[in-house]
Design a protein around this motif. Structure first.
Motif, PDB file in Angstrom:
ATOM      1  N   GLY A 115       1.584  13.180   3.365  1.00 55.52           N
ATOM      2  CA  GLY A 115       0.314  12.595   2.945  1.00 55.52           C
ATOM      3  C   GLY A 115       0.428  11.256   2.258  1.00 55.52           C
ATOM      4  N   LYS A 116       1.442  10.461   2.606  1.00 60.03           N
ATOM      5  CA  LYS A 116       1.622   9.149   1.972  1.00 60.03           C
ATOM      6  C   LYS A 116       0.438   8.237   2.261  1.00 60.03           C
ATOM      7  CE  LYS A 116       5.465   8.574   4.270  1.00 60.03           C
ATOM      8  NZ  LYS A 116       5.564   9.897   4.907  1.00 60.03           N
ATOM      9  N   SER A 117       0.071   8.116   3.525  1.00 61.70           N
ATOM     10  CA  SER A 117      -1.036   7.227   3.883  1.00 61.70           C
ATOM     11  C   SER A 117      -2.353   7.724   3.300  1.00 61.70           C
ATOM     12  CB  SER A 117      -1.156   7.121   5.407  1.00 61.70           C
ATOM     13  OG  SER A 117       0.031   6.604   5.965  1.00 61.70           O
ATOM     14  N   THR A 118      -2.571   9.034   3.312  1.00 57.83           N
ATOM     15  CA  THR A 118      -3.807   9.603   2.773  1.00 57.83           C
ATOM     16  C   THR A 118      -3.952   9.275   1.303  1.00 57.83           C
ATOM     17  OG1 THR A 118      -3.706  11.399   4.381  1.00 57.83           O
ATOM     18  CG2 THR A 118      -5.099  11.736   2.456  1.00 57.83           C
ATOM     19  N   LEU A 119      -2.869   9.449   0.540  1.00 61.90           N
ATOM     20  CA  LEU A 119      -2.909   9.135  -0.888  1.00 61.90           C
ATOM     21  C   LEU A 119      -3.166   7.653  -1.108  1.00 61.90           C
ATOM     22  CD1 LEU A 119      -2.524   9.790  -3.874  1.00 61.90           C
ATOM     23  CD2 LEU A 119      -0.042   9.598  -3.527  1.00 61.90           C
ATOM     24  N   ALA A 120      -2.490   6.789  -0.348  1.00 61.99           N
ATOM     25  CA  ALA A 120      -2.658   5.341  -0.531  1.00 61.99           C
ATOM     26  C   ALA A 120      -4.097   4.914  -0.254  1.00 61.99           C
ATOM     27  CB  ALA A 120      -1.697   4.589   0.383  1.00 61.99           C
ATOM     28  N   VAL A 121      -4.682   5.411   0.817  1.00 57.08           N
ATOM     29  CA  VAL A 121      -6.051   5.017   1.160  1.00 57.08           C
ATOM     30  C   VAL A 121      -7.033   5.551   0.120  1.00 57.08           C
ATOM     31  CG1 VAL A 121      -7.894   5.334   2.861  1.00 57.08           C
ATOM     32  CG2 VAL A 121      -5.585   4.768   3.616  1.00 57.08           C
ATOM     33  N   HIS A 122      -6.808   6.772  -0.368  1.00 53.89           N
ATOM     34  CA  HIS A 122      -7.700   7.337  -1.394  1.00 53.89           C
ATOM     35  C   HIS A 122      -7.662   6.487  -2.662  1.00 53.89           C
ATOM     36  CE1 HIS A 122      -9.817  10.483  -3.662  1.00 53.89           C
ATOM     37  NE2 HIS A 122      -9.009  10.147  -4.663  1.00 53.89           N
ATOM     38  N   VAL A 123      -6.468   6.145  -3.121  1.00 57.39           N
ATOM     39  CA  VAL A 123      -6.334   5.327  -4.330  1.00 57.39           C
ATOM     40  C   VAL A 123      -6.976   3.956  -4.116  1.00 57.39           C
ATOM     41  CG1 VAL A 123      -4.674   4.143  -5.830  1.00 57.39           C
ATOM     42  CG2 VAL A 123      -4.299   6.526  -5.183  1.00 57.39           C
ATOM     43  N   ALA A 124      -6.760   3.380  -2.944  1.00 56.13           N
ATOM     44  CA  ALA A 124      -7.323   2.053  -2.667  1.00 56.13           C
ATOM     45  C   ALA A 124      -8.847   2.088  -2.704  1.00 56.13           C
ATOM     46  CB  ALA A 124      -6.827   1.548  -1.318  1.00 56.13           C
ATOM     47  N   HIS A 125      -9.462   3.102  -2.112  1.00 49.75           N
ATOM     48  CA  HIS A 125     -10.919   3.215  -2.174  1.00 49.75           C
ATOM     49  C   HIS A 125     -11.388   3.443  -3.614  1.00 49.75           C
ATOM     50  CE1 HIS A 125     -12.448   3.047   1.929  1.00 49.75           C
ATOM     51  NE2 HIS A 125     -11.375   3.700   2.332  1.00 49.75           N
ATOM     52  N   MET A 126     -10.652   4.246  -4.356  1.00 52.31           N
ATOM     53  CA  MET A 126     -11.012   4.553  -5.737  1.00 52.31           C
ATOM     54  C   MET A 126     -11.073   3.292  -6.594  1.00 52.31           C
ATOM     55  SD  MET A 126      -9.016   7.206  -8.264  1.00 52.31           S
ATOM     56  CE  MET A 126      -7.572   6.156  -8.483  1.00 52.31           C
TER      57      MET A 126
END
Length: 1002
Positions: free
Chosen positions: A341-352
Motif C-alpha cells: 500500500g505504498k502508493s495508496t498511503l502516498a496519495v492519501h497523505v497528498a490529498h490530506m
C-alpha cells in the motif's frame, strides 16, 4: 476604498462605475459565481452544466451555457476593473486581478495573517484577520439556487469561522481577555457545536478573573452535547476543566516566532503596517501573467476504504509541512515490498495536505521503477515544466538546465511533488525542488536510504485489527461480526497483505452466499500458503489464482489480453478491440474485472466513460496466463486490433485539427474503430485528447515497432506530429520516429522509411539543424520519386524550400515551393497548397511583389476557412497583417493582428500571443503612436518572459528601448539583461544594436 468589483461572500454582486450591476437571476448567476470561485482558472463546460441542471441536463445544455457566457461578457463590460471571460478548453476562464474578488482577498489576508503569526507579529495578524472577516456580508452566495455550488459556499463559510477562531486565539495570546467574553458568548449561541469557541470562552472567562463562570460555561457545554448528541465534551475541554479546578491553567501563549528572510517579510507585510489605511492584499500580477501561472492538480483519486495508523499519518504530515526553523525542502520516502500500500498511503497523505499545506499545486508522476523502462529525470522534468505552464518549445534539452528551470519555477510556491514507484535515489535527486516551501513524497521498493534528510516510512503487512477493519469495510461489518473467528483466520491466511486481502474480500463481496469459513478452506488448499503470503510473489500468484479461476471464461480471456497494453491507464474501448467486440458500451466488458478488483477504476473521461488501471503484480500474473493460453499468432492479432484502435483515433484527431487527411501520409494497416459516439465525444477537442493520451500513443509506437507491426508503427508515429509540432515535444518526436525507423528498415518497408525520414527532416529543421535536415529530406525525396508518391514529394520539397528561405536563397526557395505546389495539387491536398502559398508569400513581400503576395494569402485563407483549419488561418492572417503594414494600411493591420491575438489566446498559444503583441507594437510605431507601442511592447516582454522565453523577451526589450531616447535610465534597465541574452545566444545583429543604444543613451 472603492467597492470591490465582485462579491461572493454574501449575495452575489457585481459593481460598475455607477453602482451595482443588475444580474439576471438563474443560470447567468450560477455560471458567474462558478467562474468567480475559480478566478483565473479553467472551469469546464461539463461542470457548468452540472451546476445548472445537476442530473438531468437537456440536449441543448452546452449551447445554453455558451449563450449565457456570451451575455455575461456583455454585462461585464460595465464592471469595475479589467475583466474578461475567454474560452479555454475544456471550458471558460474569468480573467481579472485577484484584488477585484472578495473571496480571493479573504483567502490572501488569512494566509498572510498565518505567516505573520509564525513570525510572532500577532498585532498585525489580528488586524489582517479582522479585515478579512469584514469582507463578508452574509453567508457565501446567499440566495443562489444551486446544490453543487452550495457545497463550495459551505466550505467558504467554514473558512470564515476558522478565521474568526484564529483571530480570537491570537487575541487571547495577546492577553485581551475581557474584550472577548461578550463576542464569544454570542458566537457560542450561534454555533453551539463548535467546541473550539467554547474552549476559548472558558479561557477568556478564567483569565478575566471569572473562574466560577468559566466552570459554568464548561457545564453548559457538557449538558448541551449530552442532550443533543449523546456525547461527552472533547478531551481538550475536559482538560481545561481539570486545569481550572487544579488552579493550573496556563495562560494562552503565542508560538515561538519563525525567522523569515527580510525580502519575504517585506513582501508579506506590505501594506499591513499603517493602522489607518491597511491594504487588503499585495497587488496581484496582471491577467496575462496569471494565465501562465499554472496550478497543477495531478494527484490520482484517493481510495475510500483507506486504513492506516494515525501516528504514521501525523509523522508524514510533520515531515512534509515543516518543523519550526526548517531550511530545506520537506522530504519523505515510503518503502516496502509489493502489495503493502505504498502508493495508496502516498496519495492519501497528498490529498490530506493538498489544500492547507500546498495550495499552489500538486505534481504527480509514476516513475515506473519496477518496469523495464523507468522514467528518466529528463522526461519527468519535461512533464512537470509543462504542467507548470512552460510551453514545450521553451524547455531546454539538458538535464541540468531543466532542473534549474524547475527549481526556479517552484522557488516562490508551496507545491507538493509525489514521485511514485522510484527505482532508486539517482532517479529522484534531480527532481527535488530547492525551496523549503515545497515538499516531496517518494515511494519505492528500494529503501532509498541515500535521500538526504528524508523521513522514512517502511510499510509492512497490516496489523491484525487494521486488516479486520479493511475486511469489514469491503464485505460488510455484520458479515465479519457473524464469523469473527473465521475472519481472524482469513486475515492470517492471506498474511495481512493489503493487496491480497483486497482481492479475497472482493471475491466474497461479489458472492454474498459464500461464508468466510469457506474462503479460509479454499485458501488452506494452497501449498505453503502462509509462507508464500509472507514472502512476496509466490503468495500473490496463489492469491490471484483464486480470483482468476472464479471469472467467466471470456473475462479470463480479456484479463490476459489486457496485460499486453502498456498504457498507464486503459480506456474502455480497448476491451472491445482486444476481444473484437463491437458493443456500444465496451466498459461492460471491464466491469466484471473491476468487481473482483483485478482492475481498478483510475478516473473518468470527458465522455463519462471510465479509465482503468492494473496493479503491476496483477499485470505480471495476467501476462503469465497470456503466455500459457495464447499462441504468438493470436497475441499478434489482438495487438494489431489494439494498435489499430489507437491509429483510428489519432487519424481522426488529425482530421479534426486540419479539416481532413491533409499534409500527412498513411499506411495500409487495418484500423479498428471504437464506437462512433465515443470517438465524436472524446475528440471534441482533438489536441486536448492527444495531450491526454500522449504517453499511451507514444508507447504504442514503440510496442508495435518491437512486435514487428511496422506499418502501424510508422503511420502512428507520423500522425502524432500533429501534437509534437504544436506543443514543441521534440524529444518525443525523435524518440518515436527512431523506434519506427528501426522497424521499417528491418522489414524493408521503403515507403514507411521515406515517411519517417521526411518527418525527421521536419524535426531537425525545427531545431535549426539544417544540414542534418537536408540529408534526411533528400534521402526521403529520392525514395518518394522512385515510388511516384506525390504527397511525400510535396512534403519534402516544402521543407527544403523553408530551409532555403531561412538561409536567404530566395530563388531556390521559390523554385522548390513551385514544385511542391504542383505535387500537393497532384495529391489533391488543399491544406498543403495553402501552407506553401502562405510561406512563399513572405518571399514575395520581401521582393516587393505585394499584389502576388496578397493573392496567395487570399487563396490560402479561402482554403483554411473552407476546411476549418484554425491554426493555418491564424498563421496566414498574421502574414496578412504584415502585408497590410507594408502597404501602409496600418489601421487594418491592427485589426488583423488583434483578431489573431484572440485566436492565440483562445487556443492557449502563449508563444503566438507574444509574437502578436510585438506585431501590434510594430504597427503602432509605424502609425506614430509611441505610447500605444510602448504598452504592447511592455506586454510582449511580460508575456514572453512569463513563460521563461528570454530570447523573445530580449527582442521585445530592444523594441521598447528604441522608443525611450528621453529615458536613459529605463532604457538601460531594459537593455542590460537583453545584452546578456543576445551574447549567450550568439544573436550578433541584435547584440550590436543593443550595445550601440547602451553606449549612446547611458
Amino acid at each position: 476604498m472603492s467597492p470591490l468589483a465582485f462579491r461572493v461572500l454574501g449575495p452575489l454582486q457585481v459593481h460598475g462605475p455607477d453602482g451595482p450591476l443588475r444580474l439576471p437571476p438563474g443560470r447567468q448567476e450560477v455560471i458567474l459565481a462558478a467562474l468567480l470561485l475559480e478566478t483565473n482558472r479553467v472551469v469546464s463546460t461539463n461542470h457548468l452544466v452540472d451546476l445548472i441542471w445537476e442530473d438531468n441536463p437537456p440536449e441543448t445544455a452546452r449551447t445554453q451555457v455558451q449563450i449565457c457566457v456570451s451575455r455575461l461578457r456583455k454585462l461585464l463590460a460595465g464592471a469595475d476593473g479589467e475583466v474578461s471571460i475567454t474560452t479555454r478548453p475544456p471550458g471558460y476562464v474569468l480573467h481579472t486581478d485577484a484584488g477585484n474578488v472578495d473571496a480571493a482577498l479573504f483567502t490572501g489576508l488569512v494566509l498572510r495573517a498565518r505567516r505573520l503569526r509564525e513570525r510572532g507579529e500577532l498585532d498585525q495578524a489580528v488586524r489582517l484577520l479582522r479585515d478579512a472577516v469584514t469582507l463578508w456580508q452574509g453567508d457565501c452566495l446567499s440566495g443562489l439556487d444551486s446544490g453543487p455550488l452550495a457545497n463550495k459556499a459551505r466550505q467558504l463559510n467554514e473558512e470564515r469561522l476558522t478565521a474568526v477562531e484564529l483571530r480570537i486565539q491570537l487575541e487571547l495570546e495577546l492577553g485581551r481577555y475581557d474584550g472577548l467574553v461578550g463576542e464569544l458568548q454570542r458566537l457560542t449561541r450561534e454555533h453551539p457545536l463548535r467546541e473550539k469557541l467554547r474552549g476559548q470562552l472558558i479561557q477568556a472567562l478564567y483569565w478575566s478573573g471569572r473562574q466560577a463562570e468559566a466552570l459554568e460555561a464548561f457545564r453548559t457545554a457538557r449538558r448541551f452535547l449530552a442532550e443533543e448528541l449523546g456525547l461527552e465534551p472533547s478531551r481538550e475541554l475536559r482538560e481545561l476543566e481539570s486545569a481550572i479546578l487544579a488552579g493550573r491553567l496556563p495562560a494562552p501563549a503565542a508560538p515561538a516566532p519563525v525567522r523569515v528572510p527580510a525580502d519575504r517579510a517585506e513582501e508579506e507585510t506590505a501594506g499591513a503596517e499603517p493602522e489607518e489605511d491597511p491594504e487588503p492584499a499585495a497587488a496581484p500580477p496582471p491577467p496575462e501573467a496569471l494565465r501562465q501561472d499554472a496550478v497543477p492538480h495531478q494527484l490520482p483519486a484517493a481510495v475510500a476504504d483507506f486504513v492506516s495508523d494515525a501516528g504514521r499519518l501525523a509523522a508524514l504530515e510533520e515531515a512534509l509541512t515543516g518543523r519550526p526553523g526548517r531550511t530545506t525542502v520537506g522530504l519523505a520516502a515510503i518503502t516496502g515490498k509489493p502489495g503493502t500500500g505504498k502508493s495508496t498511503l502516498a496519495v492519501h497523505v497528498a490529498h490530506m495536505l493538498s489544500e492547507t499545506g500546498f495550495p499552489d499545486g500538486q505534481l504527480y508522476c509514476d516513475l515506473r521503477g519496477t518496469t523495464g523502462t523507468p522514467a528518466t529525470p529528463e522526461e519527468v522534468l519535461g512533464r512537470f515544466l509543462r504542467a507548470l505552464g512552460i510551453p514545450g518549445q521553451l524547455i531546454p534539452e539538458s538535464l541540468d538546465e531543466r532542473a534549474e528551470m524547475y527549481r526556479t519555477r517552484l522557488a516562490s510556491r508551496r507545491v507538493l511533488v509525489v514521485l511514485d514507484d522510484a527505482a532508486g535515489e539517482g532517479q529522484v535527486l534531480p527532481l527535488l525542488p530547492g525551496s523549503r516551501g515545497c515538499a516531496v513524497l517518494v515511494t519505492g521498493r528500494a529503501r532509498l536510504t541515500a535521500l538526504p534528510g528524508a523521513h522514512r516510512v517502511e510499510l509492512d503487512v497490516l496489523a491484525e485489527d487494521q486488516a479486520l477493519e479493511l475486511l469489514s469495510r469491503i464485505v460488510g461489518r455484520e458479515r465479519v461480526a457473524g464469523e469473527a473467528a473465521a475472519a481472524e483466520a482469513l486475515v492470517r491466511t492471506v498474511g495481512r497483505l493489503p493487496l491480497a486481502l483486497r482481492i479475497v474480500a472482493a471475491r466474497l463481496a461479489a458472492r454474498p452466499h459464500w461464508t468466510l469459513a469457506s474462503m479460509v478452506q479454499r485458501l488452506a488448499n494452497e501449498r505453503h500458503r502462509l509462507d508464500e503470503l509472507a514472502h512476496g510473489e509466490m503468495t500473490m500468484r496463489a492469491s490471484l489464482s483464486l480470483t482468476y479461476e472464479g471469472l467467466a471464461p471470456e473475462d479470463r480471456r480479456l484479463l490476459r489480453l489486457l496485460s499486453m497494453a502498456q498504457a498507464p491507464t486503459l480506456p474502455s474501448w480497448l476491451a472491445g478491440a482486444l476481444l473484437d467486440d463491437r458493443r456500444p458500451f465496451p466498459s461492460d466488458l471491464m466491469e466484471p474485472l473491476v468487481d473482483v478488483q483485478m482492475l481498478d477504476v483510475a478516473g473518468v473521461e470527458r465522455t463519462g466513460g471510465f479509465r482503468y488501471r492494473f496493479h503491476e503484480i496483477i499485470r505480471v500474473y495476467a501476462r503469465e496466463q497470456l503466455a500459457a493460453h495464447h499462441t504468438p499468432e493470436a497475441r499478434q492479432e489482438a495487438l494489431a486490433r489494439m494498435a489499430g484502435g489507437w491509429m483510428h483515433l489519432a487519424q481522426q484527431a488529425h482530421r479534426k485539427v486540419y479539416g481532413g487527411d491533409f499534409t500527412v501520409l498513411h499506411g495500409d494497416a487495418p484500423r479498428w474503430e471504437p464506437p462512433a459516439s465515443y470517438t465524436d465525444e472524446v475528440l471534441a477537442d482533438p489536441l486536448a485528447w492527444l495531450d491526454a493520451e500522449q504517453a499511451s500513443l507514444c508507447g504504442m509506437v514503440e510496442h508495435t515497432a518491437d512486435a514487428g507491426l511496422h506499418d502501424l508503427s510508422w503511420d502512428l508515429a507520423t500522425s502524432l506530429v500533429t501534437l509534437f509540432e504544436v506543443r514543441g515535444h521534440y524529444d518525443l518526436w525523435e524518440q518515436t520516429h527512431l523506434s519506427a525507423l528501426a522497424a521499417v528498415r528491418k522489414a524493408g518497408n521503403l515507403r514507411g522509411t521515406a515517411a519517417i525520414r521526411a518527418s525527421l527532416g521536419s524535426l531537425y529543421m525545427s531545431r535549426n539543424q539544417f544540414d542534418t535536415a537536408r540529408q534526411a529530406l533528400n534521402s526521403a525525396l529520392d525514395v518518394f520519386q522512385a515510388l511516384d508518391e506525390p504527397m511525400g514529394e510535396a512534403l519534402c520539397r516544402r521543407d527544403m524550400a523553408l530551409i532555403a528561405r531561412t538561409s536567404g536563397d530566395d530563388a531556390a526557395a521559390l523554385e522548390l515551393y513551385r514544385r511542391s505546389l504542383a505535387d500537393f495539387d497532384r495529391a489533391g491536398d488543399v491544406v498543403g497548397r495553402a501552407i506553401v502559398l502562405t510561406q512563399s508569400a513572405h518571399i514575395r513581400m520581401r521582393q516587393g511583389e505585394i499584389a502576388e503576395a496578397q493573392r496567395q494569402l487570399d487563396e490560402a485563407l479561402d482554403i483554411y476557412e473552407g476546411v476549418g483549419y484554425t491554426g493555418g488561418r491564424a498563421r496566414t492572417l498574421r502574414r496578412v497583417g504584415q502585408l497590410l503594414l507594408e502597404q501602409g494600411r496600418s489601421d487594418l493591420a491592427v485589426l488583423t493582428f488583434t483578431e489573431v491575438l484572440e485566436l492565440c489566446r483562445d487556443s492557449g498559444d502563449v508563444i503566438g500571443e507574444g509574437h502578436l503583441l510585438r506585431d501590434l507594437g510594430h504597427a503602432f510605431v509605424i502609425m506614430g503612436r509611441p505610447d500605444r507601442a510602448r504598452d504592447f511592447y511592455d506586454r510582449a516582454v511580460a508575456a514572453r518572459e512569463g513563460v521563461m522565453d528570454f530570447g523573445g523577451g530580449a527582442l521585445a526589450r530592444l523594441d521598447l528601448a528604441r522608443l525611450l531616447d528621453a529615458e536613459p535610465g529605463r532604457s538601460r534597465e531594459l537593455l542590460v539583461p537583453a545584452v546578456e541574452v543576445f551574447r549567450e545566444r550568439r544573436m550578433g545583429q541584435e547584440l550590436a544594436e543593443a550595445e550601440r543604444l547602451l553606449a549612446t543613451g547611458c
